[in-house]
Scaffold this motif. Structure first.
Motif, PDB file in Angstrom:
ATOM      1  N   THR A 133       0.827  -1.203   0.000  1.00  0.00           N
ATOM      2  CA  THR A 133       0.000   0.000   0.000  1.00  0.00           C
ATOM      3  C   THR A 133       0.866   1.259   0.000  1.00  0.00           C
ATOM      4  N   GLY A 134       1.923   1.258   0.790  1.00  0.00           N
ATOM      5  CA  GLY A 134       2.814   2.414   0.813  1.00  0.00           C
ATOM      6  C   GLY A 134       3.464   2.671  -0.535  1.00  0.00           C
ATOM      7  N   GLY A 135       3.917   1.620  -1.173  1.00  0.00           N
ATOM      8  CA  GLY A 135       4.529   1.779  -2.494  1.00  0.00           C
ATOM      9  C   GLY A 135       3.544   2.284  -3.528  1.00  0.00           C
ATOM     10  N   ILE A 136       2.328   1.751  -3.495  1.00  0.00           N
ATOM     11  CA  ILE A 136       1.315   2.175  -4.461  1.00  0.00           C
ATOM     12  C   ILE A 136       0.902   3.626  -4.209  1.00  0.00           C
ATOM     13  N   VAL A 137       0.762   4.006  -2.941  1.00  0.00           N
ATOM     14  CA  VAL A 137       0.369   5.378  -2.615  1.00  0.00           C
ATOM     15  C   VAL A 137       1.432   6.367  -3.099  1.00  0.00           C
ATOM     16  N   VAL A 138       2.684   6.079  -2.845  1.00  0.00           N
ATOM     17  CA  VAL A 138       3.745   7.001  -3.271  1.00  0.00           C
ATOM     18  C   VAL A 138       3.847   7.031  -4.795  1.00  0.00           C
ATOM     19  N   LEU A 139       3.732   5.870  -5.425  1.00  0.00           N
ATOM     20  CA  LEU A 139       3.830   5.810  -6.884  1.00  0.00           C
ATOM     21  C   LEU A 139       2.689   6.568  -7.557  1.00  0.00           C
ATOM     22  N   VAL A 140       1.473   6.350  -7.104  1.00  0.00           N
ATOM     23  CA  VAL A 140       0.324   7.019  -7.728  1.00  0.00           C
ATOM     24  C   VAL A 140       0.350   8.520  -7.455  1.00  0.00           C
ATOM     25  N   SER A 141       0.768   8.917  -6.255  1.00  0.00           N
ATOM     26  CA  SER A 141       0.839  10.360  -5.991  1.00  0.00           C
ATOM     27  C   SER A 141       1.920  11.023  -6.843  1.00  0.00           C
ATOM     28  N   ALA A 142       3.031  10.336  -7.071  1.00  0.00           N
ATOM     29  CA  ALA A 142       4.065  10.899  -7.946  1.00  0.00           C
ATOM     30  C   ALA A 142       3.578  10.976  -9.387  1.00  0.00           C
ATOM     31  N   LEU A 143       2.846   9.954  -9.826  1.00  0.00           N
ATOM     32  CA  LEU A 143       2.321   9.989 -11.193  1.00  0.00           C
ATOM     33  C   LEU A 143       1.254  11.073 -11.360  1.00  0.00           C
ATOM     34  N   LEU A 144       0.397  11.240 -10.359  1.00  0.00           N
ATOM     35  CA  LEU A 144      -0.605  12.308 -10.436  1.00  0.00           C
ATOM     36  C   LEU A 144       0.047  13.683 -10.439  1.00  0.00           C
ATOM     37  N   HIS A 145       1.106  13.837  -9.651  1.00  0.00           N
ATOM     38  CA  HIS A 145       1.825  15.113  -9.659  1.00  0.00           C
ATOM     39  C   HIS A 145       2.493  15.337 -11.017  1.00  0.00           C
ATOM     40  N   GLY A 146       2.994  14.277 -11.602  1.00  0.00           N
ATOM     41  CA  GLY A 146       3.588  14.397 -12.935  1.00  0.00           C
ATOM     42  C   GLY A 146       2.579  14.749 -14.006  1.00  0.00           C
ATOM     43  N   LEU A 147       1.315  14.384 -13.788  1.00  0.00           N
ATOM     44  CA  LEU A 147       0.262  14.717 -14.745  1.00  0.00           C
ATOM     45  C   LEU A 147      -0.304  16.116 -14.535  1.00  0.00           C
ATOM     46  N   GLY A 148       0.201  16.833 -13.523  1.00  0.00           N
ATOM     47  CA  GLY A 148      -0.200  18.222 -13.357  1.00  0.00           C
ATOM     48  C   GLY A 148      -0.989  18.535 -12.108  1.00  0.00           C
ATOM     49  N   MET A 149      -1.293  17.546 -11.293  1.00  0.00           N
ATOM     50  CA  MET A 149      -2.024  17.813 -10.054  1.00  0.00           C
ATOM     51  C   MET A 149      -1.068  18.406  -9.026  1.00  0.00           C
ATOM     52  N   ASN A 150      -1.585  19.286  -8.190  1.00  0.00           N
ATOM     53  CA  ASN A 150      -0.789  19.856  -7.109  1.00  0.00           C
ATOM     54  C   ASN A 150      -0.269  18.716  -6.229  1.00  0.00           C
TER      55      ASN A 150
END
Length: 98
Positions: free
Chosen positions: A27-44
């Motif tokens: 869960t920790g790995g998925i949370v960090v990975l998805v948050s980094a990908l969302l930030h890369g897509l332009g989300m704050n």
């Protein structure tokens, strides 16, 4: 008559530890990975981290339930270990430097 399977106390403790720790790591790995990908897509960044952290709680519960529902303890442990060992390095690679 149905055969009832019993687990020894060591097997039950090993299953509990592997499901709780493996689910937490995954869960920790998925949370960090998805948050980094969302930030890369332009989300704050703060919004991306907050969103994925909130979604991480039901994900963790689902992983724990799934881990206990599997018949084979070793298969669930290997799946948790394999996915966590893939998601953690990817999360480190895609995490933006702040």
């Amino acid at each position: 008559m149905a055969r009832i399977m019993t687990l020894s106390s060591f097997a039950l403790m090993a299953r509990c530890v592997s499901v709780v720790v493996g689910g937490y790591a995954l869960t920790g790995g998925i949370v960090v990975l998805v948050s980094a990908l969302l930030h890369g897509l332009g989300m704050n960044l703060a919004d991306a981290v907050l969103l994925t952290m909130m979604l991480g709680f039901p994900l963790y519960v689902a992983l724990v339930i799934w881990g206990f529902a599997m018949r084979d303890h070793w298969r669930s442990s290997l799946i948790f270990l394999g996915l966590a060992s893939v998601s953690m390095p990817l999360a480190i690679i895609f995490t933006p430097s702040v």
